[in-house]
Design an enzyme around this catalytic site. Structure first.
Site, mmCIF file in Angstrom:
data_model
loop_
_atom_site.group_PDB
_atom_site.id
_atom_site.type_symbol
_atom_site.label_atom_id
_atom_site.label_comp_id
_atom_site.label_asym_id
_atom_site.label_seq_id
_atom_site.Cartn_x
_atom_site.Cartn_y
_atom_site.Cartn_z
ATOM 1 C CE LYS A 1 11.400 -1.382 -15.074
ATOM 2 N NZ LYS A 1 11.732 0.050 -15.172
ATOM 3 N N GLY B 1 6.034 6.196 -12.743
ATOM 4 C CA GLY B 1 5.060 7.051 -12.062
ATOM 5 C C GLY B 1 3.949 6.213 -11.458
ATOM 6 C CB VAL C 1 8.162 -4.462 -18.537
ATOM 7 C CG1 VAL C 1 9.106 -3.864 -19.576
ATOM 8 C CG2 VAL C 1 8.750 -5.739 -17.954
ATOM 9 C CB VAL D 1 2.097 1.440 -7.150
ATOM 10 C CG1 VAL D 1 1.235 0.668 -8.133
ATOM 11 C CG2 VAL D 1 3.306 2.042 -7.854
ATOM 12 C CB CYS E 1 -0.932 -0.067 1.204
ATOM 13 S SG CYS E 1 -2.402 0.880 0.978
ATOM 14 C CD GLU F 1 14.288 3.695 -6.387
ATOM 15 O OE1 GLU F 1 13.992 3.622 -5.186
ATOM 16 O OE2 GLU F 1 13.438 3.648 -7.292
ATOM 17 C CE LYS G 1 11.285 -3.743 -11.535
ATOM 18 N NZ LYS G 1 10.343 -2.625 -11.415
#
Lengths: 376, 376
Positions: free
Chosen positions: B239, B356, B166, B14, B11, B224, B140
């Site tokens: 990815k 984003g 991805v 995203v 949570c 980051e 991922k």
């Protein structure tokens, strides 16, 4: 193993390529746990169906023979019964298809796959939807007819797939549907959706006269037999209408502002293809040349595009920044720019080959595979 | 009305955005005949679930409160029961999720939605798959763990969706899946899949020193907290692994050749973020500057890309034609070029914002909607 029964309507270049893809993908699809069971194939004159549509299918030998006959330019009516199959004439085929739809539609979700370019399939497709069938279209006509017909087809939105109606196999429709269902409102689409007109516009950008470019495009096989079918913009307008309706706009083909690249007095009713190519189109050279130059002075290029934005749906030549995805486009690729909340500054761009039997059939095949979860 | 029950794991940015999208799309989804029933939300410490998971859901007020608490930086454990809901601690939550999966999985196909960035969800997701659940991932990690885990997740290929692993919401995975299922073999993928590294490479192309570009990227929030997490290439490698496995390659993260933009002696174990930014990265400026110049002499530019071709899966800096889709890329957009039989000369190109919370959550939401046909 999941079995998807289907009837293919239209057995021209795209339809035959689809049958070949289906056969050559047998082992791939088996690995994915799916089997495509072709129970019928029709052209404008005839329908060939498996003898027992509940159990049997047109086997791969029959499909190969169907492709062979059609490649030779003959009609399916030339086939007498092959193996365990039956052939019906045009007058009987509509009833036969609907019989099969009644038997299989509700129970297994028979897919009616339209790879024709005809308006005549609309009636049987609509009745098929009522009988529980899925509809997979490469044919643009059913979606560009009346709004009433359109609403009928999308009344069960998961049961209709039509990726190949815009940009051949390019993932245009599926991507737009994803964006819409994620609640990301699309407010603008700009696209170059005709490989032919893409080629024409990038060649005139290089300084070649329109008349010469059209003649080369025709000799390269990029145009319809009558290049005015491409130059009229009608094909692009149909694609624009499909996209606009997908965005929820209740409009008809008549509401779209379409710029034709030739004037009415050079239309098919006024002069022959030869007259147009030899005397007509050369009279258009200067005007296009001037427009190209004027655009260039602004740092822009001319592209033949569709623009869908708000209530507006236009199809025609636009001046666009040389540096945009559309401005950079060369040759016969299609490109689509989608602007939404998530793609507001820079659009989502999808670009690639947007024509050809192979890619169009691949798009249809992906659509058929994608309806598998609707089947029990 | 089709009801899709789901449990959200994770949570953060995203996950919260997803909950907001779900609530704001209620009327859109109702029009499409779908209702998303959120029965549980977890973070790393707690799980909040509806009191009667067969019938009830966490209503929109509870979801708003969940978002508020998490935005404040608190844990869900801070919530005591809200309305008709119950809160469980981490030690109980795994059992609780699997209880719900047993009740709902087989009958309604409960969706386990993982928007965490954790490896700790892998166990419960795998058991969920066994219990009939669908899995929707932005995370991922589950797909980049062992091949055994991967095979487990794709054992029911229609029940796993992971568009947002991805390129955020870009239609990358769905498009590749379509191409594969249409029997069009993909033989090469080249992609710029890190907005951060895309920005860095286009800035150094303009002649700015790497050290300065990294510092601005950090201050713009593009990196980051430790920019080395981006510069190491590990995120791109994950990815690339997801794409390579999608193409059927049985490889691990360890088989990927990864070029890090900094040497081992500047790693997180050797110097702090401050030391790296103030003393380390400046020592890398000359090397990058020289490579940029050398590429430029060849008419090329440098891009940080993944290349998947044959048995090869590399991640690192490549010289690419200035004029290709990748070479033209500016700023933080992602771009993917896919080469296949249908897209052999010119690739299929998908380009747009690839990061984003909003776009990532939109991709997750589209995936959830797309599994609706698997539910009875």
């Amino acid at each position: 193993m999941k079995v998807i029964p289907l009837i293919l309507m239209g057995c021209g270049g795209v339809g035959r390529q689809l049958l070949q893809h289906i056969v050559s993908c047998r082992s791939l699809h088996a690995k994915q746990g799916v089997h495509l069971r072709v129970v019928g194939v029709s052209d404008s004159k005839s329908l060939i169906i498996a003898s027992d549509v509940k159990q049997k299918e047109l086997d791969d030998n029959i499909l190969a023979e169907v492709c062979r006959v059609k490649s030779d330019g003959s009609s399916l009516s030339k086939l007498t019964s092959l193996g365990e199959s039956q052939v019906f004439s045009n007058s009987e085929s509509r009833t036969k298809v609907l019989d099969i739809a009644s038997i299989l539609g509700k129970s297994t979700g028979l897919a009616l796959v339209d790879c024709s370019a005809s308006s005549e399939t609309i009636g049987v497709l609509k009745e098929g939807v009522n009988l529980g069938c899925c509809v997979v279209l490469a044919n643009k006509k059913p979606l560009t007819s009346t709004l009433e017909d359109y609403d009928k087809f999308v009344s069960y939105p998961r049961r209709i797939r039509h990726e190949s109606t815009v940009g051949a196999g390019l993932p245009v429709i599926s991507s737009i549907n994803r964006i819409i269902s994620s609640g990301d409102p699309i407010h603008r689409i700009v696209g170059s959706l005709s490989g032919t007109l893409g080629y024409v516009m990038s060649e005139v950008e290089d300084g070649k006269p329109l008349s010469q470019v059209v003649k080369s495009a025709k000799s390269l096989g990029y145009t319809e037999p009558d290049p005015r079918d491409d130059l009229s913009g009608m094909d692009v307008a149909r694609k624009a209408l499909i996209l606009a309706r997908l965005l929820g706009k209740c409009i008809d083909l008549g509401s779209i502002k379409i710029e034709s690249l030739y004037p009415e007095e050079m239309g098919p009713n006024k002069m022959s293809v030869e007259e147009f190519l030899n005397g007509g189109v050369v009279r258009l050279d200067n005007n296009i040349e001037e427009r190209v130059k004027k655009a260039s002075l602004n740092g822009n290029v001319l592209r033949y595009v569709c623009v869908i934005e708000g209530a507006r749906c236009n199809v025609g030549i636009q001046e666009l920044p040389k540096n945009s995805a559309l401005g950079r486009l060369r040759g016969s690729d299609n490109v689509l720019e989608i602007y939404s909340r998530c793609y507001s500054q820079q659009p989502l761009v999808i670009q690639g080959a947007g024509a050809g039997n192979d890619t169009t059939a691949a798009g249809v095949l992906a659509d058929i595979l994608d309806i598998q979860d609707l089947f029990p």
